[in-house]
Scaffold this motif. Structure first.
Motif, PDB file in Angstrom:
ATOM      1  N   ASN A   1     -91.861  10.591  91.250  1.00  0.00           N
ATOM      2  CA  ASN A   1     -91.417  10.398  89.873  1.00  0.00           C
ATOM      3  C   ASN A   1     -92.176   9.268  89.197  1.00  0.00           C
ATOM      4  N   GLY A   2     -92.483   8.225  89.945  1.00  0.00           N
ATOM      5  CA  GLY A   2     -93.279   7.135  89.384  1.00  0.00           C
ATOM      6  C   GLY A   2     -94.661   7.612  88.967  1.00  0.00           C
TER       7      GLY A   2
ATOM      8  N   MET B   1     -86.683   4.552  91.712  1.00  0.00           N
ATOM      9  CA  MET B   1     -87.624   5.592  91.319  1.00  0.00           C
ATOM     10  C   MET B   1     -88.549   5.876  92.497  1.00  0.00           C
TER      11      MET B   1
ATOM     12  N   ALA C   1     -86.530   4.721  81.555  1.00  0.00           N
ATOM     13  CA  ALA C   1     -86.561   5.215  82.939  1.00  0.00           C
ATOM     14  C   ALA C   1     -86.757   4.078  83.930  1.00  0.00           C
ATOM     15  N   VAL C   2     -87.634   3.139  83.602  1.00  0.00           N
ATOM     16  CA  VAL C   2     -87.894   1.998  84.496  1.00  0.00           C
ATOM     17  C   VAL C   2     -86.665   1.092  84.586  1.00  0.00           C
TER      18      VAL C   2
ATOM     19  N   SER D   1     -83.997   2.805  86.685  1.00  0.00           N
ATOM     20  CA  SER D   1     -84.328   2.736  88.114  1.00  0.00           C
ATOM     21  C   SER D   1     -84.075   1.343  88.677  1.00  0.00           C
TER      22      SER D   1
ATOM     23  N   SER E   1     -95.450  10.733  88.170  1.00  0.00           N
ATOM     24  CA  SER E   1     -95.275  11.616  87.013  1.00  0.00           C
ATOM     25  C   SER E   1     -95.117  10.800  85.730  1.00  0.00           C
ATOM     26  N   LEU E   2     -94.359   9.719  85.815  1.00  0.00           N
ATOM     27  CA  LEU E   2     -94.141   8.868  84.653  1.00  0.00           C
ATOM     28  C   LEU E   2     -95.443   8.214  84.204  1.00  0.00           C
TER      29      LEU E   2
ATOM     30  N   PHE F   1     -97.543  10.830  82.590  1.00  0.00           N
ATOM     31  CA  PHE F   1     -96.951  11.147  81.292  1.00  0.00           C
ATOM     32  C   PHE F   1     -97.480  10.196  80.219  1.00  0.00           C
ATOM     33  N   ILE F   2     -97.532   8.906  80.555  1.00  0.00           N
ATOM     34  CA  ILE F   2     -98.016   7.911  79.598  1.00  0.00           C
ATOM     35  C   ILE F   2     -99.532   8.048  79.382  1.00  0.00           C
TER      36      ILE F   2
ATOM     37  N   THR G   1     -90.294   5.832  78.762  1.00  0.00           N
ATOM     38  CA  THR G   1     -90.752   5.233  80.012  1.00  0.00           C
ATOM     39  C   THR G   1     -89.992   3.942  80.312  1.00  0.00           C
TER      40      THR G   1
END
Length: 199
Positions: free
Chosen positions: A5-6, A1, A44-45, A48, A8-9, A12-13, A41
């Motif tokens: 993107n990290g 990741m 996604a983690v 990655s 953004s994630l 997002f949270i 999330t």
């Protein structure tokens, strides 16, 4: 990741609307829960991390397959990058307005994407297409969205000057939202129709 993107994630949270401080629009029956956001999330983690482990393993055990592995990831990333823009392009098209999309930001970001893709292509050549093709596709999608937004904004301003736009409807450039009196999709409408929206 990657770092972007990290970030953004993480955002997002942090800014995911909680039931206690956000009321969904009338056209949404059920808002996805914070638990759902945490599951997304987590997936996604884990994804990655799995990619990182696979990359290290292939590099250590069979480095001759690294280029083929990189190419396959490049194709997969290009497909996902293309898909992620379709809901936004479709919603903007149906809405006929840019909504909260910042045209000045897109004017900076779109040429920057093409320049970055060209820079990578110049350094890596055709052998490194899996690295720069992703940025090229992203910049192209952003360019389509930017052109669409500019056309819609100019059309809106022309209608407003002609007195064909209600006073309650405001432009997105000012930072205001579209009036709820307007029928059809609005800025608060979900990008994807699913079981949580009215058909």
């Amino acid at each position: 990741m990657d770092e972007a993107n990290g970030s953004s994630l993480l955002l997002f949270i942090i800014y995911f609307p909680k039931a206690s401080n956000w009321v969904p629009p009338a056209d949404i029956k059920e808002q996805p829960s914070y638990r759902t956001a945490l599951i997304v999330t987590f997936i996604a983690v884990v994804y990655s991390a799995a990619l990182a482990v696979a990359t290290i393993a292939i590099g250590a055990v069979a480095p001759e397959y690294l280029q083929a592995y990189a190419n396959s990831l490049g194709i997969f990333a290009a497909i996902l990058t293309s898909i992620q823009y379709f809901p936004q392009l479709w919603t903007t098209w149906k809405l006929g307005r840019v909504g909260s999309i910042s045209i000045p930001m897109m004017c900076i970001q779109t040429p920057g994407g093409f320049l970055w893709a060209a820079s990578l292509a110049a350094r890596l050549g055709w052998a490194g297409w899996s690295a720069w093709a992703l940025y090229l596709i992203t910049a192209t999608m952003q360019g389509v969205l930017l052109i669409m937004g500019i056309v819609f904004e100019l059309q809106h301003r022309r209608r407003k000057r002609a007195g064909l736009v209600p006073e309650s409807e405001t432009t997105s450039v000012s930072g205001d939202t579209i009036s709820e009196e307007i029928e059809g999709p609005q800025e608060t409408s979900p990008l994807l129709n699913d079981r949580t929206t009215k058909k």
